[in-house]
Design a protein around this motif. Structure first.
Motif, PDB file in Angstrom:
ATOM      1  N   PHE A 144       3.152  -7.273  -6.628  1.00 30.97           N
ATOM      2  CA  PHE A 144       4.156  -6.400  -7.245  1.00 30.97           C
ATOM      3  C   PHE A 144       4.592  -6.934  -8.608  1.00 30.97           C
ATOM      4  N   LYS A 146       6.284  -8.418 -11.634  1.00 23.59           N
ATOM      5  CA  LYS A 146       7.699  -8.777 -11.820  1.00 23.59           C
ATOM      6  C   LYS A 146       8.632  -7.657 -11.366  1.00 23.59           C
ATOM      7  N   GLU A 147       8.103  -6.649 -10.676  1.00 22.12           N
ATOM      8  CA  GLU A 147       8.862  -5.418 -10.441  1.00 22.12           C
ATOM      9  C   GLU A 147       9.800  -5.461  -9.240  1.00 22.12           C
ATOM     10  N   ARG A 148       9.666  -6.455  -8.372  1.00 22.20           N
ATOM     11  CA  ARG A 148      10.519  -6.496  -7.166  1.00 22.20           C
ATOM     12  C   ARG A 148      11.177  -7.860  -7.015  1.00 22.20           C
ATOM     13  N   PRO A 149      12.149  -8.162  -7.864  1.00 21.89           N
ATOM     14  CA  PRO A 149      12.790  -9.473  -7.790  1.00 21.89           C
ATOM     15  C   PRO A 149      13.538  -9.652  -6.467  1.00 21.89           C
TER      16      PRO A 149
ATOM     17  N   GLN B 185      18.214  -3.732 -10.901  1.00 25.62           N
ATOM     18  CA  GLN B 185      16.881  -4.341 -10.834  1.00 25.62           C
ATOM     19  C   GLN B 185      16.151  -4.176  -9.501  1.00 25.62           C
ATOM     20  N   ARG B 190      12.218   4.707 -11.026  1.00 27.45           N
ATOM     21  CA  ARG B 190      11.348   4.854 -12.202  1.00 27.45           C
ATOM     22  C   ARG B 190      10.570   6.159 -12.123  1.00 27.45           C
ATOM     23  N   ASP B 211       7.410   3.698  -7.618  1.00 26.01           N
ATOM     24  CA  ASP B 211       7.397   3.137  -8.964  1.00 26.01           C
ATOM     25  C   ASP B 211       6.167   3.584  -9.753  1.00 26.01           C
ATOM     26  N   PHE B 213       4.305   2.935 -13.823  1.00 25.58           N
ATOM     27  CA  PHE B 213       4.335   2.106 -15.033  1.00 25.58           C
ATOM     28  C   PHE B 213       3.225   2.497 -15.988  1.00 25.58           C
ATOM     29  N   PHE B 229       2.699   2.851  -7.814  1.00 23.36           N
ATOM     30  CA  PHE B 229       2.877   1.969  -6.650  1.00 23.36           C
ATOM     31  C   PHE B 229       2.982   2.786  -5.364  1.00 23.36           C
ATOM     32  N   PRO B 234      -0.752  -0.886  -5.834  1.00 25.09           N
ATOM     33  CA  PRO B 234      -0.899  -0.478  -7.240  1.00 25.09           C
ATOM     34  C   PRO B 234      -2.266   0.158  -7.514  1.00 25.09           C
TER      35      PRO B 234
END
Lengths: 170, 446
Positions: A144, A146-149, B185, B190, B211, B213, B229, B234
């Motif tokens: 994932f 850096k999208e799911r901290p 976050q 998105r 998600d 991107f 996603f 992905p």
């Protein structure tokens, strides 16, 4: 966040197990008519000693569900190797369990590279597990980036916690 | 979808009836804006409201003048003069331009025009660009289109003015596809979204259930390739923005990401990751065949073709850290081109072919910069806590990217789209409804 919740969940399970144990002890001090009840409650108490074996909760309590990496690194540290070895032992005890290894990165990189980096981190765990004798067909890998901290905020501590591979029980 | 249909109609209508008012332009223009130098003093221009016989015509005329004025202002190359300062009123311009009146307020160039709503739901728009000091007309066009397309006509007029004054093609009749973001976050929603380059006509393209991107425009069709996603895997997707039809492109047992069209629009280059190794592949959109280009245990990703399709620039950590490399389109002849301090990422080849824009990470900061295709002449254009993902205007003059701030302990974070002139001046926010990341500029729409 998730780590915290699960830890709390595991702790709650543990506590409720203790609670029922003391209930049972209290029951045991009752008169003879309760003898058959005593027997049945002692059987049930042994099944709620902790999380159900082979579950994510059980993994959390016994092994942990993640390993951490250095900045832009995907090699397993000595600590991460130890955790992974414990994971291999655990997987051998529960041969029906399959895992998805999720690779993650901190926010201090670019999106596409971090997806690749997360994939490489998850595969570091996978490769070591396979070397330790785990059947590769039990292991899936996803990144994932850096999208799911896991930990919020733009601090060194948060980044260190977010550079991780997480073991998700399928 | 109405809007998209309308734009298509306009393309047809404008193509069919566009007529140039002047057959030829003067061989020697007295004013022109040299945009190859660094900071330029913006050229004062006057954009008069377009005139019409009916109140309805006047309203459209005023709106068109407003869009043109805003477009010119945003370039940083022009300074539209406040219409309150105008001496000659718009109506009398139909009789003739009194150049002295415009020189008095220091206008170098003057834009005039007329609008007329026709009986069949169409509108006819004419404009003329005047050199106030030479006292001659520099260019002029007439457009006929459906009324709802007045904004697109205003952009086309802006392009014509920009081209006449700078000698370069314009970039106003374009759109930007990007990822609209909102929320903290860890629960950030998105959605793919598309808008005109000035932020108008904003449309969401995906639902936000998963998600998305890195959308990128096809150079030849109304299609976008992006990363989804959906289902927690992905995958590279292909979306037709007119019909809404979409399909998985990178259907592959590992994950696929970092897609970008080839300049002929016939293939998509992307990364596939499997067993800890990320490589670059191209997929032929007609045969659906994958061809592997890189073969190295390092991470090879973020590929971008040169505009002639003969080279590919990408980033790789094969030298120990993330750096830029150029290879032939068949994967051969790999050369590193970035050598300064820090890590280099997301290279994008300029549509002119001469420059490569990139993200650089150094000393705890992020930069947007450009270098020549051989790695020389490196310049940083913008810097901050986190900047990423440059994209070029189709004339290779302006770069868009996103900036993200630090997030707090509750995950509150801001991300915004920006544009900056290639000179490194004139950084502007592209105002979006919510937050925005991953902008991609469309080709010039016809």
């Amino acid at each position: 966040m998730r780590f915290k919740l699960l830890t709390m969940f595991a702790a709650a399970l543990f506590l409720s197990a203790c609670a029922s144990k003391s209930d049972e002890n209290a029951g045991g001090s009752n008169d003879g008519t309760a003898a058959s009840t005593d027997q049945s409650s002692s059987v049930s108490s042994s099944t709620i000693q902790g999380p159900q074996p082979g579950t994510l909760e059980h993994l959390l309590v016994n092994v942990g569900d993640r390993v951490f990496f250095g900045y832009d690194q995907s090699d397993l540290s000595a600590d991460s190797q130890k955790t992974t070895e414990a994971l291999a032992v655990w997987l051998n005890s529960y041969p029906a369990v399959t895992l998805t290894l999720e690779g993650h990165a901190d926010e201090r990189g670019t999106r596409e590279y971090n997806l690749a980096l997360g994939e490489r981190r998850a595969n570091s765990v996978r490769d070591y597990l396979v070397a330790l004798g785990v059947n590769p067909s039990r292991l899936q890998v996803v990144s994932f980036g850096k999208e799911r901290p896991a930990v919020l905020g733009s601090t060194e501590e948060a980044w260190a916690q977010n550079r991780r591979a997480v073991f998700a029980v399928n | 979808m109405n809007l998209l249909m309308n734009i298509r109609n306009l393309v047809l209508a404008a193509g069919a009836t566009l007529g140039m008012i002047v057959a030829s332009v003067p061989a020697q223009a007295e004013i022109n804006v040299n945009i190859s130098q660094g900071f330029v003093q913006p050229l004062p221009v006057a954009v008069s409201d377009f005139q019409g016989g009916q109140p309805e015509d006047q309203l459209i005329g005023r709106d068109i003048a407003g869009v043109i004025s805003a477009n010119l202002e945003r370039t940083g190359l022009f300074r539209p003069i406040d219409s309150k300062a105008f001496i000659q009123d718009a109506n009398s311009l139909r009789v003739g331009v009194r150049f002295g009146d415009w020189r008095l307020i220091n206008a170098q160039a003057l834009v005039t025009g007329t609008t007329q709503v026709l009986g069949d739901g169409k509108v006819q728009v004419e404009f003329r660009l005047w050199d106030v000091y030479a006292e001659n007309m520099m260019t002029g066009y007439r457009y006929t289109t459906t009324r709802t397309n007045w904004r697109k006509v205003a952009h086309q007029i802006s392009d014509a003015i920009y081209t006449r004054l700078t000698g370069e093609s314009g970039y106003f009749t374009t759109r930007i596809v990007y990822v609209s973001e909102t929320g903290p976050q860890n629960r950030r929603q998105r959605r793919l979204a598309i808008m005109d380059q000035d932020g108008f006509n904003h449309i969401f393209l995906t639902s936000g259930r998963f998600d998305v991107f890195t959308p990128r425009f096809s150079p030849t069709s109304q299609e976008v390739t992006y990363l989804s996603f959906e289902g927690n895997v992905p995958k590279v997707m292909l979306l037709d923005i007119q019909s809404g039809r979409e399909e998985v492109l990178g259907n592959f047992k590992g994950m696929s990401f970092a897609p970008r069209f080839a300049p002929d629009g016939n293939s998509v280059i992307m990364s596939l990751a499997d067993k800890g190794n990320t490589e670059i592949y191209t997929m032929d959109l007609r045969t659906r065949k994958f061809t592997r280009l890189t073969n190295h245990p390092a991470i090879d990703t973020s590929p971008s073709y040169s505009p002639d399709g003969r080279k590919v620039v990408f980033n790789s950590d094969r030298g120990g850290s993330q750096q830029l490399y150029v290879m032939d389109a068949n994967g051969g002849n790999v050369n590193r081109i970035s050598f300064n301090k820090g890590r280099y990422a997301t290279p994008v080849w300029s549509p002119r072919g001469d420059l490569i824009a990139f993200t650089r990470i150094s000393g705890g900061k992020f930069f947007i910069g450009v270098m020549k295709a051989d790695g020389s002449g490196e310049r940083m254009l913008a810097e901050g806590y986190h900047l990423e993902g440059p994209t070029w205007s189709p004339n290779g003059r302006v770069i868009s990217y996103f900036k993200q701030g630090k997030s707090d302990s509750r995950g509150q974070v801001k991300s915004k789209l920006y544009t900056i002139d290639l000179s490194g001046y004139n950084e502007r926010e592209v105002v979006t409804v919510l937050d925005g990341v991953d902008p991609a500029w469309s080709p010039l729409l016809q």
